[in-house]
Scaffold this motif. Structure first.
Motif, short mmCIF file in Angstrom:
data_model
loop_
_atom_site.label_atom_id
_atom_site.label_comp_id
_atom_site.label_asym_id
_atom_site.label_seq_id
_atom_site.Cartn_x
_atom_site.Cartn_y
_atom_site.Cartn_z
N PRO A 103 7.95 -0.63 -26.40
CA PRO A 103 8.57 -1.77 -27.08
C PRO A 103 9.88 -1.38 -27.75
O PRO A 103 10.00 -0.29 -28.32
CB PRO A 103 7.53 -2.18 -28.12
N LEU A 104 10.86 -2.26 -27.67
CA LEU A 104 12.16 -2.00 -28.26
C LEU A 104 12.05 -1.72 -29.75
O LEU A 104 12.79 -0.89 -30.29
CB LEU A 104 13.07 -3.22 -28.03
N GLN A 105 11.13 -2.37 -30.42
CA GLN A 105 10.97 -2.20 -31.86
C GLN A 105 10.09 -1.01 -32.23
O GLN A 105 9.79 -0.79 -33.40
CB GLN A 105 10.39 -3.48 -32.47
N GLY A 106 9.73 -0.22 -31.24
CA GLY A 106 8.93 0.97 -31.52
C GLY A 106 7.48 0.78 -31.14
O GLY A 106 7.00 -0.33 -30.91
N GLY A 107 6.76 1.88 -31.08
CA GLY A 107 5.36 1.83 -30.68
C GLY A 107 5.05 2.99 -29.75
O GLY A 107 5.79 3.98 -29.68
N THR A 108 3.97 2.85 -29.00
CA THR A 108 3.53 3.92 -28.11
C THR A 108 4.11 3.74 -26.72
O THR A 108 4.07 2.64 -26.16
CB THR A 108 1.99 3.92 -28.02
N ALA A 109 4.65 4.81 -26.19
CA ALA A 109 5.18 4.78 -24.83
C ALA A 109 4.03 4.86 -23.83
O ALA A 109 3.03 5.57 -24.06
CB ALA A 109 6.15 5.93 -24.61
N ARG A 110 4.16 4.14 -22.74
CA ARG A 110 3.13 4.12 -21.70
C ARG A 110 3.74 4.47 -20.36
O ARG A 110 4.75 3.87 -19.95
CB ARG A 110 2.49 2.73 -21.64
N GLN A 111 3.16 5.47 -19.68
CA GLN A 111 3.64 5.82 -18.36
C GLN A 111 3.18 4.78 -17.36
O GLN A 111 2.00 4.44 -17.28
CB GLN A 111 3.13 7.21 -17.94
N LEU A 112 4.14 4.25 -16.58
CA LEU A 112 3.83 3.20 -15.63
C LEU A 112 3.52 3.72 -14.23
O LEU A 112 2.63 3.23 -13.55
CB LEU A 112 4.99 2.20 -15.54
N THR A 113 4.30 4.71 -13.77
CA THR A 113 4.16 5.18 -12.39
C THR A 113 3.80 6.66 -12.36
O THR A 113 4.05 7.41 -13.31
CB THR A 113 5.46 4.97 -11.60
N ASN A 114 3.25 7.05 -11.25
CA ASN A 114 2.93 8.46 -11.02
C ASN A 114 3.13 8.74 -9.54
O ASN A 114 2.20 9.11 -8.82
CB ASN A 114 1.51 8.78 -11.46
N MET A 115 4.36 8.56 -9.10
CA MET A 115 4.65 8.65 -7.67
C MET A 115 5.07 10.06 -7.28
O MET A 115 5.95 10.65 -7.92
CB MET A 115 5.76 7.66 -7.30
N GLU A 116 4.46 10.56 -6.24
CA GLU A 116 4.79 11.89 -5.76
C GLU A 116 6.27 11.96 -5.35
O GLU A 116 6.77 11.09 -4.66
CB GLU A 116 3.91 12.26 -4.55
N GLY A 117 6.96 12.99 -5.80
CA GLY A 117 8.37 13.15 -5.49
C GLY A 117 9.29 12.47 -6.47
O GLY A 117 10.50 12.73 -6.48
N GLY A 118 8.73 11.58 -7.30
CA GLY A 118 9.53 10.93 -8.33
C GLY A 118 10.41 9.80 -7.80
O GLY A 118 10.48 9.54 -6.59
N LEU A 119 11.08 9.13 -8.74
CA LEU A 119 11.93 7.99 -8.43
C LEU A 119 13.35 8.24 -8.91
O LEU A 119 13.55 8.93 -9.92
CB LEU A 119 11.39 6.73 -9.13
N GLU A 120 14.31 7.66 -8.20
CA GLU A 120 15.71 7.73 -8.60
C GLU A 120 16.35 6.37 -8.40
O GLU A 120 15.96 5.62 -7.50
CB GLU A 120 16.48 8.78 -7.78
N ASN A 121 17.35 6.05 -9.24
CA ASN A 121 18.16 4.83 -9.07
C ASN A 121 17.29 3.59 -8.92
O ASN A 121 17.43 2.81 -7.97
CB ASN A 121 19.09 4.99 -7.87
N VAL A 122 16.41 3.39 -9.88
CA VAL A 122 15.41 2.33 -9.81
C VAL A 122 15.99 0.98 -10.20
O VAL A 122 16.74 0.86 -11.18
CB VAL A 122 14.21 2.66 -10.71
N LYS A 123 15.64 -0.06 -9.44
CA LYS A 123 15.90 -1.45 -9.78
C LYS A 123 14.62 -2.25 -9.52
O LYS A 123 14.13 -2.28 -8.38
CB LYS A 123 17.05 -2.02 -8.94
#
Length: 698
Positions: A128-148
């Motif tokens: 959340p922009l106002q603060g709080g706990t971060a949550r991991q959304l993805t766990n993709m092998e090789g990772g992601l770049e230039n995401v839209k």
């Protein structure tokens, strides 16, 4: 020799308030200055320069009330930078640190409901922009770049590297795993600072639901094309259609010799439902980049150049209207070139930045309601002042959030009030450091060039400049050659640092620089050693008439085309200069043409290959190596080992020539650096050698 985007190409910085400050290191003061303070204030030093926080704009909340920005802080001990994210209220107030993880985060999107989606270690996270706990959304092998993410959040677009051609021996011969051989049958065998190993960056699209990514589809389907563009393209080369049914991507669909000699990137639309691809910029032959839809989704805009092979051509904003199916160049009638742009929230105008008279300023252009009415769009300059507006983050109530610099202040975020025409700081990341430094005054100066044209220069003076004294002076020669000398802030060619060591620095806006009309910008092509070099001589001759300039202690410095300029001046200066410093300069145009990678640049700016007799002037009169017989002045030559734009032979040839002529000379060879100097420790060596040489020879 830098792209507009590149050119974009800059590292942005961090607060000692919010990030760990690098420990103070001892330096060899004999190579810099004997006075670490000046009338109670510190002088800028090479190490202090790298303590400055590097600020990057990351995004603006949907309501325009908060801005997210990055701060990178360099660690001397680890010789690397660490980036974290911060949130600041646009209207003013304390900033809050948003992330703390080791590894660097970058914002992908700030959602309408106030969630910040960001990339961290190749995966998507949400907080959340106002603060709080971060949550991991993805766990993709090789990772992601230039995401839209698609507007409906049901699909994801990203890039990954794909092996297409087996150019490297370990890929071609699986049994020879310890081999290291590259095999090529065509050009484009290396680019910027790496050899082509046969891997190409491709756009992939996949279904997306609450962090779960479906099977990715390679949009380019195993073709040997780059998207994003190599080597500096990023997420700005991608866009989603407003209805989430198609993706747009920038690509130069050429290979080999054609790829090396062309700048013709196009914007392609890929429809998810049927897998068809449409070229949206068919017939537009130069760079077409930065596809961006208007907020209402009715119009598509992009940056465009006309001429294939001319990387420094005038950049215009082109808009396509879906209703009328009309395409309109909004800035074609204006004698300037665009850096970047955004849409206004009401869809009625575009705000953009552009170089003008030694600065970079804000502009706006109206978007016609009726595209069939061919009246010229209304365009006006918004801002004016002794600063650069280096980027536009977004629109807020009554103003724009922008990034801005001066020659003595690194990037910070500002609110530019459109009614009052005022620039108010949102971030003050580096105020503590700058407030402790002795000021270095910056002034503009006009003189007459040899052809009677007005020639503008920036001049930066040492702290507490005294016109009754005499000062050593440095002529700075800009690269490009079509790069602007404005009020940007550099962490290598830092004029505040140079002036703080007691030098006056003069920076002419010679022929070839944008901001003075398209003709001025174009006049340098095929005339590298002509009027631009005479402009440098006119500027230093005029400035040397000032009583405070020690005419017996004048040096010339520069990189890339600026390094070429130094090599040329060394053969034609007629004893004006006492010393020279050339970094990654072009020394022999013949061997350079035979080894540089972006041949479109050489073909346009030099006229073409050395075996074409029509280009004899380029390879003889305008070739520094042809004037070495007149070299008689100490020269230091700096060269990166991974510089494939101006390959290593250029620096080595120049150093060898100086040595064989028994001229005092020094080679500073950086085997791990490219056309720039990116390592902090290497940058410190660079600065110490730079100032050490000046102390020895000037």
């Amino acid at each position: 020799m830098n792209k507009v985007s590149v050119l974009a190409v800059a590292i942005l910085l961090a607060s000692t308030t919010f990030a760990q400050r690098a420990p103070e290191k001892k330096i060899d003061k004999s190579l810099i200055t004997d006075k670490m303070q000046h009338l109670g204030k510190d002088l800028m030093t090479p190490e202090k320069l790298w303590e400055i926080g590097r600020v990057s704009a990351e995004g603006l909340s949907a309501d325009g009330k908060y801005v997210v920005y990055g701060v990178s802080q360099y660690s001397f001990g680890e010789n690397k930078s660490e980036k974290n994210l911060f949130v600041a209220p646009v209207a003013g107030g304390a900033a809050v640190q948003f992330t703390e993880g080791q590894g660097g985060e970058s914002v992908v999107e700030i959602t309408n409901d106030g969630q910040v989606i960001y990339l961290y270690k190749g995966q998507l996270w949400q907080k959340p922009l106002q603060g709080g706990t971060a949550r991991q959304l993805t766990n993709m092998e090789g990772g992601l770049e230039n995401v839209k993410l698609s507007p409906d959040k049901k699909h994801i677009l990203f890039s990954r590297s794909v092996l297409i051609q087996k150019n490297h021996s370990v890929d071609k011969y699986s049994d020879l795993t310890k081999s290291n051989v590259y095999i090529y049958d065509d050009l484009d065998y290396r680019h910027w600072d790496s050899f082509n190993d046969g891997r190409f960056s491709h756009p992939f699209v996949a279904s997306y639901e609450n962090g779960t990514i479906g099977e990715p589809l390679d949009i380019l389907k195993d073709k040997p094309f780059y998207s994003p563009q190599a080597p500096f393209g990023g997420a700005d080369d991608f866009a989603w259609s407003p209805d989430s049914k198609a993706v747009l991507y920038v690509c130069k669909k050429k290979v080999g010799k054609e790829y090396a000699q062309s700048t013709n990137t196009d914007i392609y639309r890929y429809d998810l439902a049927n897998g068809t691809t449409t070229n949206l910029t068919e017939g537009m032959n130069g760079y077409d980049t930065a596809p961006t839809y208007s907020p209402d989704g009715q119009r598509l805009s992009w940056l465009s150049m006309k001429t294939d092979g001319y990387e420094a051509d005038k950049v215009d904003i082109v808009v396509f209207d879906k209703v009328s199916s009309q395409r309109l160049n909004l800035t074609g009638h204006w004698d300037g070139t665009v850096n970047s742009f955004i849409w206004s929230k009401d869809n009625r105008r575009l705000y953009f930045t552009a170089p003008v008279k030694g600065t970079v300023q804000l502009f706006e252009v109206e978007v016609p309601v009726n595209f069939k009415n061919r009246a010229l769009p209304k365009l006006r300059q918004i801002s004016e002042g002794q600063f650069d507006i280096s980027g536009i983050v977004g629109e807020t109530n009554g103003g724009l959030v922008v990034t801005s610099t001066t020659m003595t202040r690194a990037t910070e975020l500002y609110l530019y009030d459109l009614k009052k025409n005022t620039r108010t700081a949102i971030t003050t990341v580096n105020d503590k450091i700058y407030n402790s430094l002795a000021e270095t005054k910056v002034e503009g100066r006009y003189t007459k060039a040899s052809d009677g044209q007005d020639l503008f220069s920036w001049v930066i003076y040492p702290p507490d400049f005294d016109p009754t004294k005499k000062y050593p002076t440095l002529l700075f020669c800009q690269g490009g050659p079509q790069s602007a000398t404005t009020l940007g802030y550099s962490f290598r060619w830092n004029f505040q640092l140079m002036a703080s060591q007691g030098y006056i620095v003069i920076l002419p806006n010679r022929r070839g620089m944008p901001g003075w009309g398209t003709k001025w910008n174009e006049d340098i092509s095929k005339d590298w050693g002509g009027q631009a070099i005479r402009d440098y001589l006119s500027a230093i001759d005029d400035f040397s008439k000032e009583s405070y300039v020690d005419k017996s202690r004048v040096g010339a410095i520069g990189a890339s085309y600026g390094g070429y300029s130094v090599f040329m001046l060394a053969g034609v200066h007629e004893n004006r200069f006492k010393t020279f410093i050339s970094h990654c300069g072009l020394f022999d145009m013949t061997s350079w043409y035979g080894t540089t990678e972006e041949l479109f640049f050489a073909n346009h700016d030099l006229g073409g290959p050395y075996w074409d007799k029509a280009n004899a002037k380029t390879y003889n009169e305008f070739n520094p190596i042809k004037h070495v017989d007149k070299w008689n002045t100490p020269i230091m030559i700096m060269q990166g080992g991974k510089d494939y734009r101006v390959p290593i032979g250029q620096g080595l040839e120049a150093f060898q020539a100086a040595q064989l002529k028994n001229i005092k000379s020094r080679l500073v060879y950086m085997p791990d650096e490219n056309h720039w100097v990116l390592s902090g420790h290497n940058a410190q060596v660079w600065q110490r050698e730079f100032f050490g040489w000046l102390k020895e020879t000037l």
